[in-house]
Design a protein around this motif. Sequence first.
Motif, PDB file in Angstrom:
ATOM      1  N   THR A 174     -53.395 -48.336  15.716  1.00  7.31           N
ATOM      2  CA  THR A 174     -54.409 -47.569  14.995  1.00  7.31           C
ATOM      3  C   THR A 174     -55.139 -46.627  15.946  1.00  7.31           C
ATOM      4  N   ALA A 175     -55.408 -47.084  17.148  1.00  5.70           N
ATOM      5  CA  ALA A 175     -56.081 -46.237  18.133  1.00  5.70           C
ATOM      6  C   ALA A 175     -55.246 -45.009  18.463  1.00  5.70           C
ATOM      7  N   LEU A 176     -53.938 -45.169  18.602  1.00 11.39           N
ATOM      8  CA  LEU A 176     -53.076 -44.040  18.928  1.00 11.39           C
ATOM      9  C   LEU A 176     -52.903 -43.106  17.731  1.00 11.39           C
ATOM     10  N   HIS A 177     -52.994 -43.646  16.531  1.00  9.44           N
ATOM     11  CA  HIS A 177     -52.920 -42.838  15.313  1.00  9.44           C
ATOM     12  C   HIS A 177     -54.041 -41.801  15.290  1.00  9.44           C
ATOM     13  N   LEU A 178     -55.209 -42.170  15.793  1.00  5.84           N
ATOM     14  CA  LEU A 178     -56.357 -41.256  15.782  1.00  5.84           C
ATOM     15  C   LEU A 178     -56.045 -39.976  16.551  1.00  5.84           C
ATOM     16  N   GLU A 179     -55.392 -40.091  17.704  1.00  7.76           N
ATOM     17  CA  GLU A 179     -55.091 -38.902  18.503  1.00  7.76           C
ATOM     18  C   GLU A 179     -54.196 -37.934  17.734  1.00  7.76           C
ATOM     19  N   ARG A 180     -53.168 -38.447  17.084  1.00  2.00           N
ATOM     20  CA  ARG A 180     -52.263 -37.586  16.322  1.00  2.00           C
ATOM     21  C   ARG A 180     -53.005 -36.848  15.211  1.00  2.00           C
ATOM     22  N   GLU A 181     -53.872 -37.539  14.537  1.00  3.52           N
ATOM     23  CA  GLU A 181     -54.616 -36.912  13.448  1.00  3.52           C
ATOM     24  C   GLU A 181     -55.658 -35.924  13.969  1.00  3.52           C
ATOM     25  N   TYR A 182     -56.225 -36.211  15.114  1.00  2.00           N
ATOM     26  CA  TYR A 182     -57.202 -35.298  15.720  1.00  2.00           C
ATOM     27  C   TYR A 182     -56.547 -33.966  16.066  1.00  2.00           C
ATOM     28  N   LEU A 183     -55.372 -34.009  16.643  1.00  2.00           N
ATOM     29  CA  LEU A 183     -54.655 -32.783  16.966  1.00  2.00           C
ATOM     30  C   LEU A 183     -54.241 -32.037  15.698  1.00  2.00           C
ATOM     31  N   ALA A 184     -53.851 -32.770  14.671  1.00  2.00           N
ATOM     32  CA  ALA A 184     -53.484 -32.143  13.397  1.00  2.00           C
ATOM     33  C   ALA A 184     -54.674 -31.460  12.753  1.00  2.00           C
TER      34      ALA A 184
END
Length: 315
Positions: free
Chosen positions: A245-255
């Motif tokens: 879940t923590a790594l998911h945040l980075e992907r969505e932040y860049l998106a």
Amino acid sequence: MTEDWQRTRAWVRRHLAPGEEIVRAERMAGGWTSTMRRLHVHGPDGERRLVLRSFVRPFYLRHADGLLRRESGVLRLLDGLAGRPVPAARLVAVDPGGEHCDHPSLLMTLLPGSVRLDQGTAGARIPLLADQLARIHRTPAAGADRPRAYQAWVTPGSVRIPEPTGRPGLWQRAVDAIRQPAPPFRGCFLHRDFHPGNVLFTDGGTGGTPRIGGVVDWVETSWGPAELDLAHCSTALALLHGVDTALHLEREYLAAGGRLGPHQRYWRLLDALAFAPDAEKVAVPWRELGRTDLTAEVLRGRLEDYLAVVLEQYR
């Protein structure tokens, strides 16, 4: 409410509209640094609700003046932004030095929604958290509106490695990785304590899709690297829900249009190590909000898992 707040109550009444009265006050769950009350106010135009933040613990009393002046200034700034891209409370009044109240206090409007920390719907909330964080980082702040420079919350010498750990080498590698000057960064407006416990969600109406109703707790607002804000929220998500879940945040932040530099490992470790040895300080309000599964053992294991992934995947 055990602590006396008669002077504070009288101060609040002086800042109400003509004819308004406090009809009920209730303690709000989840606060760790301060006492939070929800005030039900009734007047000629009906009932409205306000929030009263009061610093009562000795450590925070010593820093209350600066914290509340910072928060009140940020609330004014965000309230004046066109379109209000950041849903923050509106300031009603502030007594940063406790001159008129029993304790240093800030009075503000109540935002819609509630803190959501449940495991089941975490995935649906991550894109919303990421988008909101990107919006915060785009907040214009020049001259007197620019907040203070960020402060690190840990140093290599202050890290408390948990004694019962079976992975001492992991901790040592993480500490060694921050034994260097802070890398260069592109500065921006930071919430500085952005995590799921400081974001209010509504259900979005009959469809049940969550929406962000507000972002709270602006006492640590700073100017610094976006990577540090993202790191702080990522650490919290790792503790609440696990590393994925923590790594998911980075992907969505860049998106969502967020921008990140090449030194994420440093900023992520700098933040995560501040939670050692067992993240109990964040777990107390989280347990009050229903996450009784977050024992010291669970938190320590998740923090170590997160450190291992950061050391492996980031450079």
